[in-house]
Motif scaffolding. Structure first.
Motif, PDB file in Angstrom:
ATOM      1  N   ALA A 131      99.742  40.895  42.652  1.00 48.76           N
ATOM      2  CA  ALA A 131      98.336  40.694  42.341  1.00 48.76           C
ATOM      3  C   ALA A 131      97.982  39.214  42.347  1.00 48.76           C
ATOM      4  O   ALA A 131      96.915  38.811  42.842  1.00 48.76           O
ATOM      5  CB  ALA A 131      98.000  41.325  40.996  1.00 48.76           C
ATOM      6  N   THR A 149      94.504  40.716  33.850  1.00 44.35           N
ATOM      7  CA  THR A 149      93.655  39.909  34.717  1.00 44.35           C
ATOM      8  C   THR A 149      92.735  39.099  33.809  1.00 44.35           C
ATOM      9  O   THR A 149      91.836  39.651  33.167  1.00 44.35           O
ATOM     10  CB  THR A 149      92.843  40.786  35.676  1.00 44.35           C
ATOM     11  OG1 THR A 149      92.308  41.918  34.969  1.00 44.35           O
ATOM     12  CG2 THR A 149      93.709  41.296  36.819  1.00 44.35           C
ATOM     13  N   ILE A 159      97.753  46.599  38.392  1.00 44.40           N
ATOM     14  CA  ILE A 159      98.150  45.203  38.295  1.00 44.40           C
ATOM     15  C   ILE A 159      99.477  45.082  37.559  1.00 44.40           C
ATOM     16  O   ILE A 159     100.350  44.288  37.933  1.00 44.40           O
ATOM     17  CB  ILE A 159      97.060  44.380  37.589  1.00 44.40           C
ATOM     18  CG1 ILE A 159      95.701  44.567  38.287  1.00 44.40           C
ATOM     19  CG2 ILE A 159      97.450  42.902  37.556  1.00 44.40           C
ATOM     20  CD1 ILE A 159      95.648  44.140  39.728  1.00 44.40           C
ATOM     21  N   VAL A 214      96.245  36.078  36.964  1.00 44.09           N
ATOM     22  CA  VAL A 214      97.059  37.240  36.606  1.00 44.09           C
ATOM     23  C   VAL A 214      98.229  36.774  35.753  1.00 44.09           C
ATOM     24  O   VAL A 214      98.996  35.882  36.151  1.00 44.09           O
ATOM     25  CB  VAL A 214      97.569  37.974  37.863  1.00 44.09           C
ATOM     26  CG1 VAL A 214      98.410  39.187  37.460  1.00 44.09           C
ATOM     27  CG2 VAL A 214      96.404  38.395  38.744  1.00 44.09           C
ATOM     28  N   GLY A 246      92.755  45.973  37.548  1.00 48.76           N
ATOM     29  CA  GLY A 246      92.391  44.948  36.605  1.00 48.76           C
ATOM     30  C   GLY A 246      91.272  45.337  35.661  1.00 48.76           C
ATOM     31  O   GLY A 246      90.738  46.439  35.698  1.00 48.76           O
TER      32      GLY A 246
END
Length: 311
Positions: A174, A273, A167, A262, A152
């Motif tokens: 995530a 993120t 991610i 996310v 992230g």
């Protein structure tokens, strides 16, 4: 007292260095290494993890293979041969593994470690294994002291303008991890980009004794070549090792307690993120997001641990 950890990895040059840091430092006790598809296919990442353990002479640590595909995006599996090579750990020759992977699935190894209690998970690849464990065995939350993950960014990504690689590979996984009732520390690009190793650092590591020092230096030679070509910089982040460093010495990173969401559906922002630094969403913080780093302290910790292999 050492912190018991399970390292969930997809080696990858920086994962390999993270493994050596964890295996070589007295502040952590590595209960198991679990592998996931990411920088390479699952057979490649599992073999690479086993080769790193052979390099460290740590055949006592079990390796368990895990998820070969993301939770829901099986057609979108991403590997990074352009970054890590066809083996996912190209560069110097490594010893052949001297122990097979265990028969148990990585998800079950994570479950069992959590059942024993007081374990910290350190995922440095896509979060598929950890998310699957949390979904299949909800009670594992009670035995996990924390999740310190490399992934992230509060700022920009690295694989896309919006998303960091780990991610992006499995954003749904995530989302499960950030929504879990477990303390999460996100060691992302905001700090890993600020703790880069330069040529002088690589030469320092090369001077350490065989076999670890020259091998790590050769990995970094390979890794820095891609960063020079891609970014024009003669330095390289060792992303995953900083997550391990934050377990060994939490003071290496400065964090803010934020809500992290996310993105799982954006056309241009998939895998981002979204860190709410100003509380505009009125959502409870769910992660300690690393935003500052003691670069010198991290480099000294890494180098001191690598040098000790030749003592």
């Amino acid at each position: 007292m050492a912190t018991n950890v399970v390292l969930d990895v997809d080696p990858g040059h920086d994962d390999a260095i993270a493994l050596l840091l964890a295996l070589g430092h007295e502040a952590v006790e590595v209960d198991a290494v679990t592998t996931v598809a990411g920088n390479g296919t699952l057979p490649k990442t599992t073999r690479n993890a086993r080769r790193v353990l052979a390099l460290a002479d740590r055949a006592d640590v079990p390796v368990a293979a895990g998820m070969a595909e993301p939770l829901v995006r099986s057609d979108d599996v991403i590997a990074t041969p352009e970054v890590h090579g066809e083996s996912a750990l190209d560069g110097p020759d490594l010893p052949e593994p001297d122990r097979d992977a265990v028969d148990d699935h990585a998800v079950d190894v994570i479950r069992d470690a959590a059942r024993e209690g007081s374990v910290t998970l350190v995922p440095t690849g896509p979060l598929t294994n950890v998310a699957t464990a949390l979904r299949q065995y909800p009670a594992v939350e009670d035995g996990i002291d924390g999740i310190v993950l490399m992934g992230g960014a509060a700022g920009t990504g690295n694989y896309t303008p919006a998303a960091e690689y780990n991610i992006l590979v499995d954003p749904e996984a995530a989302a499960v991890v950030f929504d879990a009732d477990v303390p999460v520390t996100m060691v992302g690009l905001d700090v890993t980009r600020e703790s880069r190793l330069g040529r002088a650092d690589i030469e320092r590591i090369r001077g350490f004794g065989d076999p670890v020092g020259p091998t790590v230096a050769a990995w970094l030679d390979y890794f820095i070549g891609w960063h020079e070509e891609q970014y024009g910089r003669e330095s390289v982040p060792v992303h995953d090792a900083l997550a391990v460093g934050a377990v060994i010495d939490p003071g290496l990173v400065e964090t803010e307690h934020l809500h992290v969401a996310v993105e799982t559906s954006g056309d241009h922002t998939l895998g981002r993120t979204v860190c709410d630094r100003y509380g505009v969403r009125d959502a409870e913080p769910n992660a300690h997001v690393a935003l500052g780093v003691d670069r010198g302290g991290f480099v000294d910790l890494l180098c001191g641990t690598l040098e000790a292999y030749s003592a």
